[in-house]
Design an enzyme around this catalytic site. Structure first.
Site, PDB file in Angstrom:
ATOM      1  N   SER A 271       3.608  -6.063   8.620  1.00 56.37           N
ATOM      2  CA  SER A 271       2.650  -6.340   7.549  1.00 56.37           C
ATOM      3  C   SER A 271       3.244  -7.324   6.545  1.00 56.37           C
ATOM      4  CB  SER A 271       2.279  -5.010   6.870  1.00 56.37           C
ATOM      5  OG  SER A 271       1.660  -5.226   5.633  1.00 56.37           O
TER       6      SER A 271
ATOM      7  N   HIS B  81      10.781 -12.005  -1.075  1.00 57.01           N
ATOM      8  CA  HIS B  81       9.906 -10.843  -1.119  1.00 57.01           C
ATOM      9  C   HIS B  81      10.707  -9.621  -1.521  1.00 57.01           C
ATOM     10  CE1 HIS B  81       6.528  -8.269  -0.094  1.00 57.01           C
ATOM     11  NE2 HIS B  81       7.429  -7.434   0.373  1.00 57.01           N
TER      12      HIS B  81
ATOM     13  N   LYS C 137       2.557 -11.918   6.309  1.00 56.26           N
ATOM     14  CA  LYS C 137       2.125 -12.661   5.118  1.00 56.26           C
ATOM     15  C   LYS C 137       3.114 -13.777   4.788  1.00 56.26           C
ATOM     16  CE  LYS C 137       1.479  -8.596   3.175  1.00 56.26           C
ATOM     17  NZ  LYS C 137       0.892  -7.286   2.997  1.00 56.26           N
TER      18      LYS C 137
ATOM     19  N   ARG D 162      -4.329   2.379   7.697  1.00 52.38           N
ATOM     20  CA  ARG D 162      -3.061   3.117   7.602  1.00 52.38           C
ATOM     21  C   ARG D 162      -3.069   4.036   6.388  1.00 52.38           C
ATOM     22  NH1 ARG D 162       0.962  -1.520   7.158  1.00 52.38           N
ATOM     23  NH2 ARG D 162       2.449   0.127   6.760  1.00 52.38           N
TER      24      ARG D 162
ATOM     25  N   ASP E 112      -4.224  -7.889   8.425  1.00 50.55           N
ATOM     26  CA  ASP E 112      -3.309  -7.042   7.660  1.00 50.55           C
ATOM     27  C   ASP E 112      -4.075  -6.155   6.678  1.00 50.55           C
ATOM     28  OD1 ASP E 112      -0.637  -6.211   6.636  1.00 50.55           O
ATOM     29  OD2 ASP E 112      -1.374  -7.190   4.827  1.00 50.55           O
TER      30      ASP E 112
HETATM   31  N1  URA Z   1       3.824  -3.853   1.657  1.00 48.90           N
HETATM   32  C1  URA Z   1       3.052  -4.492   2.558  1.00 48.90           C
HETATM   33  O1  URA Z   1       2.655  -5.625   2.348  1.00 48.90           O
HETATM   34  N2  URA Z   1       2.724  -3.849   3.699  1.00 48.90           N
HETATM   35  C2  URA Z   1       3.150  -2.601   3.973  1.00 48.90           C
HETATM   36  O2  URA Z   1       2.834  -2.097   5.009  1.00 48.90           O
HETATM   37  C3  URA Z   1       3.948  -1.948   3.013  1.00 48.90           C
HETATM   38  C4  URA Z   1       4.276  -2.604   1.867  1.00 48.90           C
END
Ligand code: URA
Length: 435
Positions: A181, A80, A185, A166, A159
């Site tokens: 977050s 990631h 994933k 947010r 999320d």
């Molecule tokens: N990328 C994400 O998936 N979540 C966040 O909160 C910030 C960047």
């Protein structure tokens, strides 16, 4: 909920069960936006312990399905990036890792604001589809060892809901919220070995190296707390990665890199990230051995063959791997020359300013529903440390019209800091933070 908000406001730690109640109550519609918004703000101001952050991540994961990959010959790996400008590493890395025999299940996102998204880039390949349902995804990963798809809505529904809240409550930028977050994933998608590329600098989500280090540390702690092998690398996003910024241009550069003709910084980062993955997954005894494996998989053509399989399997024209002329091309291509009386050194190319120029051309989205022009973008021909003669190009603009090219040229000039004196630029170092 009032009591939980009050306690977080005072800086207290909430218990896993309490965090689960907040997340599940919010997803079920039992707790209103304004209360969850107030709790998110308290988290921003007071922070969370590692234990709380892990518990929040688990609560987000529990809101949806999780994927298991017991039927694969090896557990899947993942990578990631926290997002940057010109970051097309995923497109180079996945075929290499799959060619090394590691299943790679990549759920990617779309670009927003100044950062690009892997899904948009891939869609510049004629016919390529990022929408595979779960049975098709499983079948493809079993058959060819990799897939790149959009995030399944069945994974981590909390999320998406929390992120939207947010976004409108000025609570995006808090390390525990970002870390939970992202990691929710990754963990829900089932990878057992995960390498995180945490960017800092003008083109990144985290501007300072300290913030990036804290985010990296927190994400590694979550992953390890959940029993996965996780490692994080910090990398600078002061300048764009590679030369190309813009969807089809970035795909072209990624393909060129797999042919051995790409920019050094992109290849160096890919090799580093890939070597960490091979080591974490236990298929290389050392980082050096892993690097040699990656070099070999590029040199002997196996990574390009894997990319052909990936593109073909997802409906795309695999001919692009050998002929990037099949990618969409912008009608207007024009250099941005150095306007000066004497030679100059490029001190720095500001990633954010390059991204703004690419955005103005239509390569990125200002809002979620903006439609992209996949052919447009910028090639940065002179990065920091390059000497440029008067009239030589600093960059090349790929635009949809002459007017769009004019507007982008003004923005792009701002990206270049020039110097009369010689400027040296040391190659990036990629530090493994933990794991
Ligand atoms: N990328 C994400 O998936 N979540 C966040 O909160 C910030 C960047």
């Amino acid at each position: 909920m009032v009591e939980l908000i009050e306690r977080k406001k005072r800086g207290e730690e909430l218990a896993p069960e309490e965090l689960r109640r907040i997340v599940s109550g919010y997803v079920a519609g039992d707790i209103p936006d304004y209360q969850v918004g107030a709790w998110l703000m308290a988290v921003c101001l007071r922070g969370m312990s590692d234990g709380e952050t892990l518990a929040l991540t688990r609560a987000i994961i529990e809101s949806g399905e999780t994927l298991e990959w017991d039927d694969l010959p090896r557990p899947p790996v993942d990578k990631h990036s926290t997002g940057g400008v010109g970051d097309k590493t995923t497109l180079v890395l996945i075929p290499l890792m799959a060619a090394a025999g590691l299943p790679f299940v990549k759920m990617s996102g779309r670009g927003l604001g100044h950062t690009g998204g892997t899904l948009d880039k891939l869609e510049s390949i004629p016919g390529f589809s990022v929408d595979l349902d779960l049975p098709a995804l499983r079948e493809q990963v079993r058959r060819i060892g990799c897939a790149i798809v959009g995030q399944s809505r069945r994974l981590v529904p909390a999320d998406g809901k929390l992120y939207a809240l947010r976004d409108v409550t000025a609570t995006v930028n808090a390390v525990p919220l970002i870390a939970s977050s992202i990691m929710s994933k990754k963990l829900a998608a089932g990878a057992q070995a995960i390498v995180l590329d945490v960017k800092y600098g003008s083109g990144a989500f985290m501007e300072s190296e300290e913030e990036a280090r804290e985010l990296a540390r927190t994400m590694v702690a979550i992953g390890q707390g959940a029993g996965r092998k996780v490692r994080a690398v910090l990398s600078s996003m002061e300048e764009p990665l590679g030369i190309a910024v813009g969807n089809a241009l970035e795909v072209r550069e990624a393909i060129e890199t797999l042919h051995g003709r790409g920019p050094d910084d992109l290849w160096a980062l890919t090799v580093q990230l890939g070597a960490h993955i091979l080591e974490l997954a236990g298929v290389a005894a050392s980082r050096e051995e892993a690097q040699r494996t990656i070099e070999r998989l590029r040199a002997d053509g196996s990574a390009r063959e894997k990319l052909r399989e990936l593109v073909h399997s997802q409906g795309g024209d695999a001919g692009v791997v050998d002929d990037t002329g099949l990618l969409p091309a912008a009608p207007v291509v024009r250099p941005l020359p150095l306007e000066a009386e004497a030679p100059k050194w490029v001190a720095r190319v500001d990633a954010r300013a390059v991204a703004d120029a690419a955005l103005s051309l239509g390569a990125g989205r200002r809002r979620k529903d903006d439609v992209l022009d996949l052919s447009v973008g910028v090639l940065v021909l002179a990065k920091g440390g390059t000497r440029v003669e008067p009239g030589e190009p600093l960059a090349e603009i790929h635009a949809g019209s002459e007017a769009a090219a004019d507007a982008a040229a003004g923005l792009l000039r701002e990206a270049f800091s020039l110097s009369e004196e010689r400027v040296e630029r040391a190659p990036q170092s990629y530090e493994a933070v933990l794991g």
